[in-house]
Scaffold this motif. Structure first.
Motif, PDB file in Angstrom:
ATOM      1  N   PHE A  33      -1.368 -11.472   0.161  1.00  0.00           N
ATOM      2  CA  PHE A  33      -0.681 -10.742  -0.909  1.00  0.00           C
ATOM      3  C   PHE A  33      -0.843 -11.486  -2.218  1.00  0.00           C
ATOM      4  O   PHE A  33      -1.054 -12.685  -2.240  1.00  0.00           O
ATOM      5  N   GLY A  34      -0.754 -10.749  -3.326  1.00  0.00           N
ATOM      6  CA  GLY A  34      -0.884 -11.382  -4.643  1.00  0.00           C
ATOM      7  C   GLY A  34      -2.321 -11.781  -4.917  1.00  0.00           C
ATOM      8  O   GLY A  34      -3.233 -10.978  -4.804  1.00  0.00           O
ATOM      9  N   GLU A  35      -2.524 -13.053  -5.241  1.00  0.00           N
ATOM     10  CA  GLU A  35      -3.838 -13.555  -5.677  1.00  0.00           C
ATOM     11  C   GLU A  35      -4.950 -13.385  -4.650  1.00  0.00           C
ATOM     12  O   GLU A  35      -6.062 -13.044  -5.006  1.00  0.00           O
ATOM     13  N   GLY A  36      -4.674 -13.649  -3.394  1.00  0.00           N
ATOM     14  CA  GLY A  36      -5.721 -13.623  -2.366  1.00  0.00           C
ATOM     15  C   GLY A  36      -6.375 -12.268  -2.209  1.00  0.00           C
ATOM     16  O   GLY A  36      -7.179 -11.842  -3.029  1.00  0.00           O
ATOM     17  N   LEU A  37      -6.010 -11.563  -1.151  1.00  0.00           N
ATOM     18  CA  LEU A  37      -6.596 -10.254  -0.864  1.00  0.00           C
ATOM     19  C   LEU A  37      -5.982  -9.165  -1.741  1.00  0.00           C
ATOM     20  O   LEU A  37      -6.542  -8.086  -1.883  1.00  0.00           O
ATOM     21  N   GLY A  38      -4.851  -9.468  -2.353  1.00  0.00           N
ATOM     22  CA  GLY A  38      -4.238  -8.525  -3.288  1.00  0.00           C
ATOM     23  C   GLY A  38      -3.487  -7.380  -2.635  1.00  0.00           C
ATOM     24  O   GLY A  38      -3.370  -6.297  -3.203  1.00  0.00           O
ATOM     25  N   LEU A  39      -2.965  -7.587  -1.428  1.00  0.00           N
ATOM     26  CA  LEU A  39      -2.236  -6.527  -0.746  1.00  0.00           C
ATOM     27  C   LEU A  39      -0.852  -6.330  -1.370  1.00  0.00           C
ATOM     28  O   LEU A  39      -0.363  -7.194  -2.082  1.00  0.00           O
ATOM     29  N   ASP A  40      -0.227  -5.183  -1.067  1.00  0.00           N
ATOM     30  CA  ASP A  40       1.100  -4.889  -1.617  1.00  0.00           C
ATOM     31  C   ASP A  40       2.088  -4.573  -0.494  1.00  0.00           C
ATOM     32  O   ASP A  40       1.763  -4.706   0.686  1.00  0.00           O
ATOM     33  N   SER A  41       3.283  -4.130  -0.848  1.00  0.00           N
ATOM     34  CA  SER A  41       4.340  -3.913   0.141  1.00  0.00           C
ATOM     35  C   SER A  41       3.990  -2.798   1.131  1.00  0.00           C
ATOM     36  O   SER A  41       4.352  -2.875   2.308  1.00  0.00           O
ATOM     37  N   ILE A  42       3.292  -1.779   0.691  1.00  0.00           N
ATOM     38  CA  ILE A  42       2.865  -0.714   1.611  1.00  0.00           C
ATOM     39  C   ILE A  42       1.906  -1.304   2.643  1.00  0.00           C
ATOM     40  O   ILE A  42       1.992  -0.997   3.833  1.00  0.00           O
ATOM     41  N   ASP A  43       1.011  -2.168   2.189  1.00  0.00           N
ATOM     42  CA  ASP A  43       0.072  -2.824   3.105  1.00  0.00           C
ATOM     43  C   ASP A  43       0.819  -3.679   4.128  1.00  0.00           C
ATOM     44  O   ASP A  43       0.422  -3.747   5.292  1.00  0.00           O
ATOM     45  N   SER A  44       1.901  -4.326   3.708  1.00  0.00           N
ATOM     46  CA  SER A  44       2.659  -5.164   4.645  1.00  0.00           C
ATOM     47  C   SER A  44       3.239  -4.307   5.773  1.00  0.00           C
ATOM     48  O   SER A  44       3.252  -4.725   6.927  1.00  0.00           O
ATOM     49  N   LEU A  45       3.690  -3.106   5.441  1.00  0.00           N
ATOM     50  CA  LEU A  45       4.197  -2.199   6.481  1.00  0.00           C
ATOM     51  C   LEU A  45       3.080  -1.828   7.455  1.00  0.00           C
ATOM     52  O   LEU A  45       3.288  -1.779   8.664  1.00  0.00           O
ATOM     53  N   GLU A  46       1.904  -1.564   6.914  1.00  0.00           N
ATOM     54  CA  GLU A  46       0.751  -1.238   7.763  1.00  0.00           C
ATOM     55  C   GLU A  46       0.408  -2.406   8.702  1.00  0.00           C
ATOM     56  O   GLU A  46       0.075  -2.195   9.868  1.00  0.00           O
ATOM     57  N   LEU A  47       0.515  -3.624   8.178  1.00  0.00           N
ATOM     58  CA  LEU A  47       0.207  -4.794   9.004  1.00  0.00           C
ATOM     59  C   LEU A  47       1.265  -4.986  10.091  1.00  0.00           C
ATOM     60  O   LEU A  47       0.945  -5.413  11.203  1.00  0.00           O
ATOM     61  N   MET A  48       2.520  -4.667   9.782  1.00  0.00           N
ATOM     62  CA  MET A  48       3.580  -4.759  10.790  1.00  0.00           C
ATOM     63  C   MET A  48       3.310  -3.742  11.912  1.00  0.00           C
ATOM     64  O   MET A  48       3.486  -4.049  13.085  1.00  0.00           O
ATOM     65  N   VAL A  49       2.878  -2.551  11.526  1.00  0.00           N
ATOM     66  CA  VAL A  49       2.534  -1.523  12.519  1.00  0.00           C
ATOM     67  C   VAL A  49       1.348  -1.999  13.364  1.00  0.00           C
ATOM     68  O   VAL A  49       1.330  -1.826  14.578  1.00  0.00           O
ATOM     69  N   LEU A  50       0.373  -2.623  12.719  1.00  0.00           N
ATOM     70  CA  LEU A  50      -0.786  -3.163  13.432  1.00  0.00           C
ATOM     71  C   LEU A  50      -0.338  -4.180  14.483  1.00  0.00           C
ATOM     72  O   LEU A  50      -0.794  -4.130  15.630  1.00  0.00           O
ATOM     73  N   LEU A  51       0.563  -5.095  14.115  1.00  0.00           N
ATOM     74  CA  LEU A  51       1.052  -6.092  15.070  1.00  0.00           C
ATOM     75  C   LEU A  51       1.737  -5.421  16.253  1.00  0.00           C
ATOM     76  O   LEU A  51       1.564  -5.828  17.402  1.00  0.00           O
ATOM     77  N   GLU A  52       2.505  -4.387  15.948  1.00  0.00           N
ATOM     78  CA  GLU A  52       3.238  -3.703  17.007  1.00  0.00           C
ATOM     79  C   GLU A  52       2.295  -2.935  17.940  1.00  0.00           C
ATOM     80  O   GLU A  52       2.407  -3.028  19.158  1.00  0.00           O
ATOM     81  N   GLN A  54      -1.180  -3.151  18.277  1.00  0.00           N
ATOM     82  CA  GLN A  54      -2.285  -3.892  18.891  1.00  0.00           C
ATOM     83  C   GLN A  54      -1.818  -5.046  19.776  1.00  0.00           C
ATOM     84  O   GLN A  54      -2.510  -5.419  20.716  1.00  0.00           O
ATOM     85  N   TYR A  55      -0.654  -5.636  19.434  1.00  0.00           N
ATOM     86  CA  TYR A  55      -0.236  -6.851  20.133  1.00  0.00           C
ATOM     87  C   TYR A  55       1.160  -6.746  20.751  1.00  0.00           C
ATOM     88  O   TYR A  55       1.670  -7.727  21.284  1.00  0.00           O
TER      89      TYR A  55
END
Length: 85
Positions: A33-52, A54-55
């Motif tokens: 998030f921010g400087e690195g890949l530049g993801l935002d809060s919507i992306d964080s929700l998508e990543l939480m869904v991915l964790l749920e 896939q894992y």
């Protein structure tokens, strides 16, 4: 761990539709998030869904989620810590 990090990068690219990004473009320790890949809060929700999905890992505490989703490295370490030995 390296295999897990590569798989995670591929899943992040696919889940977030980062069409012009390749797994090798994402540094393991770079902030997602921010400087690195530049993801935002919507992306964080998508990543939480991915964790749920896939894992089978559900993150209840948003503060914990911020630490887990800080980088590919932190996500991989968290996933490994939740996997049966």
């Amino acid at each position: 761990m390296e295999e897990l990090k590569l798989k995670l990068k591929q899943q992040i690219i696919e889940a977030l539709n980062l069409q012009d990004t390749k797994p090798e473009d994402i540094d393991d320790n770079a902030p997602l998030f921010g400087e690195g890949l530049g993801l935002d809060s919507i992306d964080s929700l998508e990543l939480m869904v991915l964790l749920e999905r896939q894992y089978n890992i559900k993150v209840e505490d948003p503060r914990e989620g911020r630490k887990i989703l800080a980088s590919v490295q932190s996500m991989a370490e968290f996933i490994q810590s939740k996997q049966p030995a």
